[in-house]
Design a protein around this motif. Structure first.
Motif, PDB file in Angstrom:
ATOM      1  N   LEU A 116       0.828  -1.202   0.000  1.00 28.43           N
ATOM      2  CA  LEU A 116       0.000   0.000   0.000  1.00 28.43           C
ATOM      3  C   LEU A 116       0.866   1.258   0.000  1.00 28.43           C
ATOM      4  O   LEU A 116       0.558   2.250  -0.671  1.00 28.43           O
ATOM      5  CB  LEU A 116      -0.917  -0.024   1.224  1.00 28.43           C
ATOM      6  N   ARG A 117       1.947   1.179   0.753  1.00 29.56           N
ATOM      7  CA  ARG A 117       2.858   2.330   0.790  1.00 29.56           C
ATOM      8  C   ARG A 117       3.492   2.574  -0.571  1.00 29.56           C
ATOM      9  O   ARG A 117       3.736   3.709  -0.977  1.00 29.56           O
ATOM     10  CB  ARG A 117       3.925   2.078   1.850  1.00 29.56           C
ATOM     11  N   ARG A 118       3.765   1.461  -1.237  1.00 33.05           N
ATOM     12  CA  ARG A 118       4.388   1.605  -2.547  1.00 33.05           C
ATOM     13  C   ARG A 118       3.402   1.977  -3.653  1.00 33.05           C
ATOM     14  O   ARG A 118       3.823   2.329  -4.751  1.00 33.05           O
ATOM     15  CB  ARG A 118       5.045   0.262  -2.926  1.00 33.05           C
ATOM     16  N   ARG A 119       2.090   1.921  -3.317  1.00 32.23           N
ATOM     17  CA  ARG A 119       1.097   2.163  -4.366  1.00 32.23           C
ATOM     18  C   ARG A 119       1.221   3.564  -4.935  1.00 32.23           C
ATOM     19  O   ARG A 119       1.083   3.779  -6.144  1.00 32.23           O
ATOM     20  CB  ARG A 119      -0.291   1.945  -3.791  1.00 32.23           C
ATOM     21  N   ARG A 120       1.471   4.529  -4.084  1.00 32.35           N
ATOM     22  CA  ARG A 120       1.523   5.923  -4.543  1.00 32.35           C
ATOM     23  C   ARG A 120       2.764   6.165  -5.392  1.00 32.35           C
ATOM     24  O   ARG A 120       2.835   7.162  -6.102  1.00 32.35           O
ATOM     25  CB  ARG A 120       1.506   6.855  -3.338  1.00 32.35           C
ATOM     26  N   GLN A 121       3.748   5.250  -5.231  1.00 30.48           N
ATOM     27  CA  GLN A 121       4.956   5.417  -6.041  1.00 30.48           C
ATOM     28  C   GLN A 121       4.858   4.666  -7.375  1.00 30.48           C
ATOM     29  O   GLN A 121       5.745   4.772  -8.206  1.00 30.48           O
ATOM     30  CB  GLN A 121       6.172   4.896  -5.269  1.00 30.48           C
ATOM     31  N   ALA A 122       3.744   3.926  -7.532  1.00 31.00           N
ATOM     32  CA  ALA A 122       3.644   3.064  -8.717  1.00 31.00           C
ATOM     33  C   ALA A 122       3.560   3.881 -10.004  1.00 31.00           C
ATOM     34  O   ALA A 122       4.170   3.516 -11.022  1.00 31.00           O
ATOM     35  CB  ALA A 122       2.434   2.159  -8.594  1.00 31.00           C
ATOM     36  N   ALA A 123       2.813   4.999  -9.976  1.00 27.48           N
ATOM     37  CA  ALA A 123       2.645   5.789 -11.204  1.00 27.48           C
ATOM     38  C   ALA A 123       3.987   6.354 -11.667  1.00 27.48           C
ATOM     39  O   ALA A 123       4.337   6.283 -12.859  1.00 27.48           O
ATOM     40  CB  ALA A 123       1.643   6.906 -10.978  1.00 27.48           C
ATOM     41  N   ALA A 124       4.739   6.905 -10.695  1.00 31.64           N
ATOM     42  CA  ALA A 124       6.048   7.442 -11.062  1.00 31.64           C
ATOM     43  C   ALA A 124       6.968   6.343 -11.587  1.00 31.64           C
ATOM     44  O   ALA A 124       7.730   6.525 -12.543  1.00 31.64           O
ATOM     45  CB  ALA A 124       6.679   8.127  -9.850  1.00 31.64           C
ATOM     46  N   GLN A 125       6.850   5.175 -10.950  1.00 35.20           N
ATOM     47  CA  GLN A 125       7.681   4.064 -11.406  1.00 35.20           C
ATOM     48  C   GLN A 125       7.300   3.639 -12.820  1.00 35.20           C
ATOM     49  O   GLN A 125       8.160   3.301 -13.631  1.00 35.20           O
ATOM     50  CB  GLN A 125       7.529   2.874 -10.446  1.00 35.20           C
ATOM     51  N   ARG A 126       5.989   3.686 -13.107  1.00 39.21           N
ATOM     52  CA  ARG A 126       5.549   3.308 -14.455  1.00 39.21           C
ATOM     53  C   ARG A 126       6.084   4.286 -15.496  1.00 39.21           C
ATOM     54  O   ARG A 126       6.473   3.899 -16.597  1.00 39.21           O
ATOM     55  CB  ARG A 126       4.023   3.236 -14.511  1.00 39.21           C
ATOM     56  N   ARG A 127       6.074   5.594 -15.147  1.00 39.94           N
ATOM     57  CA  ARG A 127       6.615   6.557 -16.101  1.00 39.94           C
ATOM     58  C   ARG A 127       8.116   6.338 -16.291  1.00 39.94           C
ATOM     59  O   ARG A 127       8.625   6.438 -17.413  1.00 39.94           O
ATOM     60  CB  ARG A 127       6.342   7.989 -15.598  1.00 39.94           C
ATOM     61  N   ALA A 128       8.799   6.052 -15.193  1.00 41.74           N
ATOM     62  CA  ALA A 128      10.228   5.781 -15.330  1.00 41.74           C
ATOM     63  C   ALA A 128      10.457   4.536 -16.191  1.00 41.74           C
ATOM     64  O   ALA A 128      11.375   4.490 -17.023  1.00 41.74           O
ATOM     65  CB  ALA A 128      10.848   5.579 -13.945  1.00 41.74           C
ATOM     66  N   ASP A 129       9.601   3.533 -15.987  1.00 39.54           N
ATOM     67  CA  ASP A 129       9.713   2.315 -16.800  1.00 39.54           C
ATOM     68  C   ASP A 129       9.477   2.617 -18.277  1.00 39.54           C
ATOM     69  O   ASP A 129      10.112   2.028 -19.152  1.00 39.54           O
ATOM     70  CB  ASP A 129       8.708   1.268 -16.323  1.00 39.54           C
ATOM     71  N   ALA A 130       8.551   3.567 -18.544  1.00 39.29           N
ATOM     72  CA  ALA A 130       8.283   3.912 -19.947  1.00 39.29           C
ATOM     73  C   ALA A 130       9.519   4.543 -20.582  1.00 39.29           C
ATOM     74  O   ALA A 130       9.863   4.245 -21.743  1.00 39.29           O
ATOM     75  CB  ALA A 130       7.090   4.855 -20.037  1.00 39.29           C
ATOM     76  N   ARG A 131      10.183   5.426 -19.803  1.00 41.22           N
ATOM     77  CA  ARG A 131      11.392   6.033 -20.353  1.00 41.22           C
ATOM     78  C   ARG A 131      12.490   4.986 -20.577  1.00 41.22           C
ATOM     79  O   ARG A 131      13.176   4.993 -21.600  1.00 41.22           O
ATOM     80  CB  ARG A 131      11.888   7.122 -19.393  1.00 41.22           C
ATOM     81  N   ILE A 132      12.621   4.098 -19.610  1.00 41.35           N
ATOM     82  CA  ILE A 132      13.628   3.039 -19.760  1.00 41.35           C
ATOM     83  C   ILE A 132      13.306   2.148 -20.956  1.00 41.35           C
ATOM     84  O   ILE A 132      14.194   1.744 -21.719  1.00 41.35           O
ATOM     85  CB  ILE A 132      13.702   2.203 -18.459  1.00 41.35           C
ATOM     86  N   LYS A 133      12.003   1.847 -21.161  1.00 39.68           N
ATOM     87  CA  LYS A 133      11.597   1.026 -22.286  1.00 39.68           C
ATOM     88  C   LYS A 133      11.969   1.662 -23.614  1.00 39.68           C
ATOM     89  O   LYS A 133      12.450   1.003 -24.544  1.00 39.68           O
ATOM     90  CB  LYS A 133      10.089   0.768 -22.214  1.00 39.68           C
ATOM     91  N   ALA A 134      11.718   2.989 -23.706  1.00 36.27           N
ATOM     92  CA  ALA A 134      12.057   3.679 -24.952  1.00 36.27           C
ATOM     93  C   ALA A 134      13.557   3.603 -25.215  1.00 36.27           C
ATOM     94  O   ALA A 134      14.005   3.387 -26.349  1.00 36.27           O
ATOM     95  CB  ALA A 134      11.584   5.126 -24.883  1.00 36.27           C
ATOM     96  N   GLU A 135      14.335   3.814 -24.138  1.00 40.45           N
ATOM     97  CA  GLU A 135      15.786   3.742 -24.305  1.00 40.45           C
ATOM     98  C   GLU A 135      16.220   2.325 -24.733  1.00 40.45           C
ATOM     99  O   GLU A 135      17.086   2.162 -25.588  1.00 40.45           O
ATOM    100  CB  GLU A 135      16.462   4.147 -22.985  1.00 40.45           C
ATOM    101  N   LEU A 136      15.588   1.326 -24.100  1.00 33.54           N
ATOM    102  CA  LEU A 136      15.937  -0.061 -24.459  1.00 33.54           C
ATOM    103  C   LEU A 136      15.583  -0.370 -25.912  1.00 33.54           C
ATOM    104  O   LEU A 136      16.323  -1.064 -26.612  1.00 33.54           O
ATOM    105  CB  LEU A 136      15.219  -1.031 -23.519  1.00 33.54           C
TER     106      LEU A 136
END
Length: 614
Positions: free
Chosen positions: A325-345
């Motif tokens: 639950l604590r990590r839930r609020r960080q999930a959106a930011a993590q998803r955006r970071a994952d999107a940037r990493i995906k593009a780079e990959l």
């Protein structure tokens, strides 16, 4: 790489966060309550199942103990009805010896009492004759076990003793008179079995055990207070009949202090508690055995264990849920970071794909080059095989002249003899010499065909070959060389019918080569004085035959022996070095062995070992 949370996520309203945590706490409490309820139910079910399995096993043991005692005691009446002392006592003889015998039998078999009733039902002999409560003289005609035994031949009845006031099973057997004589039934032998030891053994199983008859009366029990109680109230007529026969004395025959709920029983009074009942029929009787095992402690133990397990499982689960639950609020930011990493990959994958495409083209070219190299290697191997076959063919071709020279020399000798015999006009001897010339000519053809077969390795199957015929053929070829060398060949007699697995012409070829070599060796140096200069020995074993060609010539050194079977190496000035090579190959194709044994100055011996033909 690590990515920080965005400012928008950190500015979420505190009110929404509090509602979320309150909902989480409520769900955690409800999950804990539900887990404890389910654990309690599962613990009860598991405890009951465990106790039921233990009850099944314990019931089997309890019945085995009871049956063992019953079967042992049932054999006694069958034996005693045939005892001469029993018949004599019923015929009016003195019973003192029978009393002592019954006393001994009861003591050895641990039987409560054994007694004999006459035709009227009166006890005339008993194993307790010494005791104040002796049965002798007591009338038991009113007992069912006496009347049924007199009527049917045997009976069993569980009852309370009228004299001893102890319960037991009465096993009876009628004593009949001799066949063909008047009188019929003479009396009844009675064996009373008490089950104190059986009940003691049952107590070791745990819980409580009781046995009821077909009317539901408790006959045996590890709880004495339950004995002679009933499962259900008896009908007045059945109770009156029991009172009349004194089967259970003045026992109250009251219902057991049980409250039943399926296979669960709650007992009050003596041995109070809650039990799981396992009921099993007792074979060879109309009894039922009930084993009561306590379940409350097992249920409490299983419930406590499962609830502890549930608590231990829920604690990390709730902690994990809080962490998630604590990590839930960080999930959106993590998803955006994952999107940037995906593009780079993806960009890097495209670059890597282009590099792999170039490497793949180079690999395809290398594979094609390797295929061409493999084809060249195959061609080289084929050429090498051809060269090897040509070298082998050259050895065999050179050997043809070597093999034919031997019979040609013999032909020349016989032809010269024939010409001399013609001048003498000795027609008989001339015909004989010419016949040998013809035979040797045919032999040359056979040798040539044999060597051609050796060249193409198409020798055909082995067959039984007469050793005597092969030796005779070899001696025919060597007859002239032996006479010219002035040698006499010592040949051991060949056992009649002795055969080996070979081909005759090739076997003769081997013998001719070996003996020819021996003749030439004997010509280079004077033979030793001990033993014959040249000999052929035949030794027949169970599975093999050994032929040994031995000479007393100059012998050979160890180095010369080591090179004997090397092509084109010979110790003779004009030798080609193929004779022994061919011989060794022929014997090997027969499935045998050819081995030399030489010593300088003592001669040589060549031993051929072949399989004996069945």
């Amino acid at each position: 790489m690590a990515f920080a949370s965005s400012p928008a996520e950190t500015r979420a309203p505190d009110r929404a966060g509090r509602r979320l945590w309150l909902a989480f706490a409520l769900v955690s409490v409800l999950a804990t309550v539900a887990a404890f309820v389910v654990a309690a139910d599962l613990g009860r079910s598991h405890a009951i199942a465990s106790v039921r399995a233990a009850g099944d096993s314990a019931s089997t043991l309890a019945i085995a103990v009871l049956r063992g005692e019953l079967e042992k005691q049932r054999a006694l009446p069958l034996i005693l009805v045939r005892d001469p002392d029993v018949e004599a006592a019923l015929d009016g003889a003195d019973t003192h010896e029978l009393d002592a015998k019954l006393e001994d039998i009861a003591r050895e078999t641990r039987t409560a009492v054994i007694y004999l009733l006459d035709r009227s039902g009166r006890a005339i002999a008993a194993s307790n004759w010494r005791e104040p409560t002796s049965f002798i003289g007591t009338d038991y005609a009113f007992r069912d076990y006496y009347r049924e035994a007199m009527a049917r031949g045997s009976a069993e009845q569980f009852a309370l003793g009228t004299v001893s006031n102890r319960p037991g099973l009465y096993i009876t057997r009628r004593v009949d008179g001799p066949e063909g004589e008047p009188g019929g039934a003479l009396g009844v032998i009675v064996v009373k079995v008490e089950f104190d030891r059986v009940e003691d053994d049952w107590r070791a199983l745990g819980g409580q055990t009781l046995v009821t008859d077909r009317r539901g009366v408790v006959l045996l029990s590890t709880v004495p207070a339950w004995r002679f109680h009933v499962e259900e109230p008896l009908a007045p007529a059945a109770a009156a009949e029991m009172r009349r026969t004194l089967q259970f004395g003045d026992a109250p025959l009251q219902p057991l202090p049980f409250t039943r709920d399926g296979d669960m029983v709650t007992s009050s009074g003596a041995a109070a508690g809650r039990y799981l009942v396992t009921r099993t029929g007792v074979p060879t009787t109309d009894w039922q055995l009930d084993l009561l095992l306590p379940v409350e402690r097992a249920i409490r133990s299983e419930r406590g264990d499962l609830q502890a397990i549930a608590a231990l499982a829920l604690m990390p689960a709730i902690a994990l849920a809080g962490f998630l639950l604590r990590r839930r609020r960080q999930a959106a930011a993590q998803r955006r970071a994952d999107a940037r990493i995906k593009a780079e990959l993806e960009r890097r994958v495209e670059e890597r794909t282009a590099a792999l495409a170039g490497a793949n083209a180079r690999l395809i070219e290398e594979i094609a080059e390797r295929g061409r190299a493999q084809e060249r290697l195959s061609d080289a191997r084929e050429e090498l095989g051809k060269a090897n076959r040509l070298a082998t063919l050259g050895q065999v071709t050179a050997g043809v002249a070597h093999e034919i020279n031997q019979p040609l020399a013999a032909i020349r000798t016989y032809a010269e003899n024939a010409r001399a015999l013609l001048k003498r006009r000795d027609e008989g001897a001339t015909d004989l010499a010419l016949d040998k010339v013809v035979s040797l000519t045919e032999r040359i053809g056979l040798i040539t065909e044999t060597l051609r077969g050796f060249a193409r390795r198409g020798d055909g199957a082995l067959e039984p070959v007469s050793v005597a015929d092969a030796v005779a053929g070899a001696l025919m070829i060597l007859d002239a060389p032996l006479r010219q060398a002035g040698l006499t060949l010592a040949v051991e007699p060949v056992p009649p019918g002795l055969k080996v697995m070979a081909r005759r012409v090739e076997l003769e070829q081997v013998l001719v080569n070996l003996m020819r070599n021996a003749i030439e060796a004997l010509g280079t140096a004077p033979p030793a004085t001990e033993g014959p200069p040249l000999s052929l020995c035949i030794d027949a074993g169970a599975d093999s035959v050994t032929l040994t060609v031995a000479d007393r010539g100059p012998g050979m050194t160890a180095a010369e022996v080591a090179a004997l079977f090397t092509p084109f190496r010979s110790s003779k000035p004009k030798g080609l070095g193929l004779g022994l090579v061919i011989c060794h190959d022929i014997v090997g194709r027969f499935g045998g062995t050819l081995s030399p044994a030489c010593r300088p100055g003592e001669g040589c011996a060549f031993t051929i070992v072949l399989k004996r033909a069945p």
